[in-house]
Design an enzyme around this catalytic site. Sequence first.
Site, mmCIF file in Angstrom:
data_model
loop_
_atom_site.group_PDB
_atom_site.id
_atom_site.type_symbol
_atom_site.label_atom_id
_atom_site.label_comp_id
_atom_site.label_asym_id
_atom_site.label_seq_id
_atom_site.Cartn_x
_atom_site.Cartn_y
_atom_site.Cartn_z
ATOM 1 N N ILE A 258 33.645 39.516 42.501
ATOM 2 C CA ILE A 258 35.277 39.469 41.863
ATOM 3 C C ILE A 258 35.960 40.755 42.575
ATOM 4 O O ILE A 258 36.973 40.759 42.826
ATOM 5 C CB ILE A 258 35.428 39.710 40.410
ATOM 6 C CG1 ILE A 258 34.717 38.215 39.899
ATOM 7 C CG2 ILE A 258 36.802 39.965 40.044
ATOM 8 C CD1 ILE A 258 34.533 38.276 38.301
ATOM 9 N N ASP B 53 41.710 32.294 31.311
ATOM 10 C CA ASP B 53 41.414 30.993 30.432
ATOM 11 C C ASP B 53 43.078 30.509 29.998
ATOM 12 O O ASP B 53 43.105 29.288 29.935
ATOM 13 C CB ASP B 53 40.888 31.383 28.999
ATOM 14 C CG ASP B 53 39.617 32.046 29.077
ATOM 15 O OD1 ASP B 53 38.535 31.500 29.399
ATOM 16 O OD2 ASP B 53 39.520 33.544 28.954
ATOM 17 N N ASN C 223 24.589 44.347 29.016
ATOM 18 C CA ASN C 223 25.735 44.830 29.186
ATOM 19 C C ASN C 223 26.404 45.997 28.543
ATOM 20 O O ASN C 223 27.177 46.713 28.944
ATOM 21 C CB ASN C 223 26.957 43.861 29.483
ATOM 22 C CG ASN C 223 26.620 42.931 31.105
ATOM 23 O OD1 ASN C 223 26.216 43.531 31.829
ATOM 24 N ND2 ASN C 223 26.640 41.724 30.825
ATOM 25 N N ARG D 146 43.716 28.409 33.134
ATOM 26 C CA ARG D 146 42.948 27.065 33.141
ATOM 27 C C ARG D 146 43.601 26.261 32.164
ATOM 28 O O ARG D 146 43.988 25.118 32.425
ATOM 29 C CB ARG D 146 41.495 27.378 32.815
ATOM 30 C CG ARG D 146 40.885 28.178 33.774
ATOM 31 C CD ARG D 146 39.218 28.558 32.976
ATOM 32 N NE ARG D 146 38.386 29.118 33.887
ATOM 33 C CZ ARG D 146 37.497 29.877 33.645
ATOM 34 N NH1 ARG D 146 37.050 30.057 32.394
ATOM 35 N NH2 ARG D 146 36.536 30.276 34.703
ATOM 36 N N HIS E 134 36.611 35.351 24.827
ATOM 37 C CA HIS E 134 36.460 34.907 25.982
ATOM 38 C C HIS E 134 35.250 34.182 25.974
ATOM 39 O O HIS E 134 34.372 34.775 26.585
ATOM 40 C CB HIS E 134 36.743 35.916 27.135
ATOM 41 C CG HIS E 134 36.379 35.208 28.647
ATOM 42 N ND1 HIS E 134 37.225 34.274 29.153
ATOM 43 C CD2 HIS E 134 35.157 35.400 29.446
ATOM 44 C CE1 HIS E 134 36.441 33.972 30.118
ATOM 45 N NE2 HIS E 134 35.401 34.668 30.427
HETATM 46 P P1 NAD Z 1 28.644 40.359 40.907
HETATM 47 O O1 NAD Z 1 26.950 40.577 40.385
HETATM 48 O O2 NAD Z 1 28.992 39.736 42.044
HETATM 49 O O3 NAD Z 1 29.061 41.728 40.940
HETATM 50 C C1 NAD Z 1 28.757 42.727 39.959
HETATM 51 C C2 NAD Z 1 29.009 44.104 40.575
HETATM 52 O O4 NAD Z 1 28.687 45.059 39.429
HETATM 53 C C3 NAD Z 1 27.554 44.296 41.563
HETATM 54 O O5 NAD Z 1 28.046 44.956 42.634
HETATM 55 C C4 NAD Z 1 26.825 45.295 40.554
HETATM 56 O O6 NAD Z 1 25.980 46.173 41.417
HETATM 57 C C5 NAD Z 1 27.868 46.180 39.962
HETATM 58 N N1 NAD Z 1 27.556 46.847 38.721
HETATM 59 C C6 NAD Z 1 26.662 46.470 37.805
HETATM 60 N N2 NAD Z 1 26.541 47.482 36.945
HETATM 61 C C7 NAD Z 1 27.371 48.559 37.133
HETATM 62 C C8 NAD Z 1 28.195 49.519 36.781
HETATM 63 N N3 NAD Z 1 27.296 50.069 35.455
HETATM 64 N N4 NAD Z 1 29.160 50.511 37.092
HETATM 65 C C9 NAD Z 1 29.566 49.834 38.238
HETATM 66 N N5 NAD Z 1 29.204 48.593 38.840
HETATM 67 C C10 NAD Z 1 28.046 48.161 38.232
HETATM 68 O O7 NAD Z 1 29.401 39.542 39.640
HETATM 69 P P2 NAD Z 1 30.895 39.084 39.521
HETATM 70 O O8 NAD Z 1 30.885 37.738 39.834
HETATM 71 O O9 NAD Z 1 31.692 40.210 40.336
HETATM 72 O O10 NAD Z 1 31.275 39.078 38.101
HETATM 73 C C11 NAD Z 1 31.300 40.537 37.339
HETATM 74 C C12 NAD Z 1 31.441 40.349 35.927
HETATM 75 O O11 NAD Z 1 32.602 39.568 35.582
HETATM 76 C C13 NAD Z 1 30.382 39.122 35.395
HETATM 77 O O12 NAD Z 1 30.060 39.916 33.823
HETATM 78 C C14 NAD Z 1 30.938 37.964 35.070
HETATM 79 O O13 NAD Z 1 30.687 37.147 34.010
HETATM 80 C C15 NAD Z 1 32.447 38.525 34.692
HETATM 81 N N6 NAD Z 1 33.494 37.607 34.746
HETATM 82 C C16 NAD Z 1 34.402 37.421 33.597
HETATM 83 C C17 NAD Z 1 35.465 36.508 33.745
HETATM 84 C C18 NAD Z 1 36.478 36.854 32.795
HETATM 85 O O14 NAD Z 1 37.523 35.778 32.769
HETATM 86 N N7 NAD Z 1 36.597 37.769 31.774
HETATM 87 C C19 NAD Z 1 35.556 35.525 34.778
HETATM 88 C C20 NAD Z 1 34.667 35.562 35.640
HETATM 89 C C21 NAD Z 1 33.457 36.403 35.876
HETATM 90 C C1 LMR Z 2 34.582 32.538 33.269
HETATM 91 O O1 LMR Z 2 34.896 32.252 32.432
HETATM 92 O O2 LMR Z 2 34.332 31.708 34.324
HETATM 93 C C2 LMR Z 2 33.237 33.624 33.390
HETATM 94 O O3 LMR Z 2 33.425 34.390 32.216
HETATM 95 C C3 LMR Z 2 32.015 33.180 33.567
HETATM 96 C C4 LMR Z 2 31.243 32.670 32.446
HETATM 97 O O4 LMR Z 2 30.056 33.146 31.901
HETATM 98 O O5 LMR Z 2 31.848 31.720 31.817
#
Ligand code: NAD
Ligand code: LMR
Length: 331
Positions: free
Chosen positions: A20, A163, A109, A166, A191
């Site tokens: 992300i 959300d 987390n 979507r 969420h």
């Molecule tokens: P990813 O694994 O590609 O990247 C996560 C990064 O965070 C990694 O590079 C890791 O090294 C780093 N990281 C881990 N702990 C850390 C810390 N303490 N400090 C700084 N960096 C740290 O994951 P992603 O696909 O980028 O997703 C990231 C998060 O977003 C996940 O928890 C995912 O579930 C969440 N997410 C949330 C939503 C939402 O709508 N709220 C949507 C999609 C994903």
């Molecule tokens: C999403 O909504 O796409 C993310 O929060 C990933 C998940 O775990 O659902």
Amino acid sequence: MNDTSHAPVTVTLTGAGGQIGYAALFRIAAGDMLGPDQRVRLRLLEIPQGMRSAEGTALELADCAFPLLDSVELTDDASIGFDGTNIALLIGSRPRTAGMERGDLLEANGAIFGPQGRAIGAAAADDVRVVVVGNPANTNALIAQQHAGGVPAERFTALTRLDHNRAVGLLAAEAGVAVPEVAGITIWGNHSATQYPDVSGATIGDRPALDVVDAEWARGAYIDRVAKRGAEIIEVRGGSSVGSAANAAIEHVRDWVLGTGERRTSAAVVSRGEYGVPEGLISSFPVRAVDGAWNVVEDLEIDAFSRERIDRSVAELVSERDAVRGLGLIG
Ligand code: NAD
Ligand code: LMR
């Protein structure tokens, strides 16, 4: 020519070496988040294992020669990462993978967000605004907020804009209309799969949404589809959503800073007891942003069906809060 004379804004992004982060950083540096006149200083906060990937992203950012990008700084030290920061996107955490329940994520987390909250409390700018993306986002935001002594609670938010988007996109598709025809949707609660995408007050063009689409669909399959869209993406892509999540985080911050006008959206903000949501929980509400602050839209009519769905998701937030309290992650 753009006026780039505003003082630069410091934006800290955690998880900058992740997916992300990669999808968000170029758009932030291009001005999509804070506008075409606003220079930015980027702070990329990672853990040591993620630094190399973040370094690669920083090299690519340099190769874009973005006029609005003042500087890019990398660190694995939260006290440096949040020093003087105005906007913090807390993305870094562990993404959910196939078969993993959200509850499993709490422990994995939770420990990240206490120290980050403390560092924000100690070092960030007075006007700091925080959005938590890393899951479980609402409860991670609560943990960070509880540790950030001195920062007003309302500066901590969690992302439910994805959300919301979507819900808008799927309703527009069902009605066969363009996205801008849809207004007044709310995401309530967490969420997570318990979230409640509510179309009871929504409109499509100038008609109530429930006069346009089948009400049984709107209160059944539609809710399920929106609430489980994250799992659907994981299933289909083989990984959690990235581009749409980065887009939603950017839209959340842009609206918060630049305002929504009369347009309503959804964001998880600290409850002050609105709609019976216990005070202090970070829960998704219908919101507008005015003068740099999210305001919950009050006095919407809540029928018995909506009440039950809101209560169900809020009960999950209460149980997550109690679980992290039990783990000693909040007081
Ligand atoms: P990813 O694994 O590609 O990247 C996560 C990064 O965070 C990694 O590079 C890791 O090294 C780093 N990281 C881990 N702990 C850390 C810390 N303490 N400090 C700084 N960096 C740290 O994951 P992603 O696909 O980028 O997703 C990231 C998060 O977003 C996940 O928890 C995912 O579930 C969440 N997410 C949330 C939503 C939402 O709508 N709220 C949507 C999609 C994903
Ligand atoms: C999403 O909504 O796409 C993310 O929060 C990933 C998940 O775990 O659902």
